[in-house]
Design a protein around this motif. Structure first.
Motif, PDB file in Angstrom:
ATOM      1  N   UNK A 199      12.943  -4.577  -8.788  1.00  0.00           N
ATOM      2  CA  UNK A 199      12.391  -4.254 -11.105  1.00  0.00           C
ATOM      3  C   UNK A 199      10.302  -4.081 -10.898  1.00  0.00           C
ATOM      4  N   UNK A 200       9.847  -5.265  -9.835  1.00  0.00           N
ATOM      5  CA  UNK A 200       8.746  -4.622  -9.187  1.00  0.00           C
ATOM      6  C   UNK A 200       8.491  -5.751  -8.449  1.00  0.00           C
ATOM      7  N   UNK A 201       7.285  -5.378  -8.230  1.00  0.00           N
ATOM      8  CA  UNK A 201       7.215  -5.500  -6.044  1.00  0.00           C
ATOM      9  C   UNK A 201       6.421  -7.515  -6.643  1.00  0.00           C
ATOM     10  N   UNK A 202       6.874  -7.888  -5.461  1.00  0.00           N
ATOM     11  CA  UNK A 202       5.454  -9.148  -5.425  1.00  0.00           C
ATOM     12  C   UNK A 202       3.806  -8.650  -5.578  1.00  0.00           C
ATOM     13  N   UNK A 203       3.823  -7.708  -4.402  1.00  0.00           N
ATOM     14  CA  UNK A 203       2.201  -7.287  -4.148  1.00  0.00           C
ATOM     15  C   UNK A 203       2.273  -6.727  -6.038  1.00  0.00           C
ATOM     16  N   UNK A 204       2.533  -6.300  -6.781  1.00  0.00           N
ATOM     17  CA  UNK A 204       2.542  -5.628  -8.045  1.00  0.00           C
ATOM     18  C   UNK A 204       2.127  -6.800  -8.602  1.00  0.00           C
ATOM     19  N   UNK A 205       3.318  -8.114  -8.443  1.00  0.00           N
ATOM     20  CA  UNK A 205       3.078  -8.687  -9.698  1.00  0.00           C
ATOM     21  C   UNK A 205       2.075  -9.925  -9.264  1.00  0.00           C
ATOM     22  N   UNK A 206       1.508  -9.893  -7.778  1.00  0.00           N
ATOM     23  CA  UNK A 206       0.110 -10.389  -7.382  1.00  0.00           C
ATOM     24  C   UNK A 206      -1.303 -10.075  -8.249  1.00  0.00           C
ATOM     25  N   UNK A 207      -1.043  -8.459  -7.606  1.00  0.00           N
ATOM     26  CA  UNK A 207      -2.087  -7.677  -9.102  1.00  0.00           C
ATOM     27  C   UNK A 207      -2.509  -7.827 -10.240  1.00  0.00           C
ATOM     28  N   UNK A 208      -1.185  -7.868 -10.467  1.00  0.00           N
ATOM     29  CA  UNK A 208      -1.217  -8.523 -12.546  1.00  0.00           C
ATOM     30  C   UNK A 208      -1.585  -9.895 -12.327  1.00  0.00           C
TER      31      UNK A 208
END
Length: 230
Positions: free
Chosen positions: A60-69
């Protein structure tokens, strides 16, 4: 309980998610848990926890994306879980905004201790008065810093690293010193320090490849000169 820390766990392995959830609940934490990045992304948009524990590889969305969010709007502590043990992979996670990482398989006790350490590092304290050191001005109450008349846009960890350097001008600061004082770690990977020093240099140095403020002391660590190289 009013002071119960709130953790968001994002982990697609149901077994790891369940065991970790049971362990932390038994230790007094309240939590929300998600098995995919898409659901976690929506939950972060609705409200932030006190600390985020996120797997790097997610559907769905990577951990990297969630960190940036999360980093776009807050300085909450973020711990990344990863099966990727290579140094460059760990560095990449830190560059996306994680404060710490734990490589799978991990001991629940170790993760718990790292979570507690991150919350202590982020806990508010009585701020000191603004002060000037060479070309730098620091306002601890607002956690802001200036180089000359220009404010420096810093993440939480970059600010803490700069503050530590400013408070120890001219001293040789080893990577272990920095890990202990800035991260609160008694053990850790020196690459963590290297990444953040590089990022800080990009924001404070006229030419990051040839630093004049935060210089490498070969074989020892770093030396901070607030007036610049003489």
């Amino acid at each position: 309980m009013e002071n119960t820390p709130r953790v968001m766990i994002v982990e697609d392995d149901a077994t790891v998610r369940t065991v970790l959830g049971d362990y932390l609940r038994a230790s007094g934490w309240s939590m929300s848990q998600y098995g995919d990045g898409h659901a976690a992304r929506q939950a972060l948009a609705d409200g932030l926890p006190d600390i985020l524990v996120v797997d790097r590889m997610l559907p769905g969305a990577s951990g990297d994306e969630l960190c940036r969010q999360a980093r776009a709007t807050s300085d909450i502590p973020i711990i990344m879980l990863t099966a990727l043990g290579a140094v460059d992979q760990r560095i990449s996670g830190l560059e996306h905004g994680a404060d710490d990482y734990v490589v799978k398989p991990f001991a629940m006790k170790e993760l718990h201790l790292r979570m507690q350490a991150q919350l202590r590092r982020h806990a508010p304290s009585s701020p000191a008065a603004p002060f000037t050191a060479g070309a730098f001005r620091i306002d601890p109450a607002r956690r802001r810093a200036w180089l000359g008349t220009n404010e420096i846009a810093l993440t939480t960890r970059e600010y803490e690293l700069l503050l530590y350097c400013v408070q120890h001008p001219g001293q040789v600061l080893t990577r272990d010193d920095i890990l202990g004082e800035v991260w609160g770690w008694n053990f850790g990977d020196a690459a963590t320090v290297t990444v953040h020093v590089r990022r800080l240099r990009e924001k404070i140095e006229p030419e990051p490849r040839y630093p004049v403020y935060l210089r490498t002391q070969w074989g020892a660590g770093y030396r901070f000169t607030p007036h610049g190289t003489e």
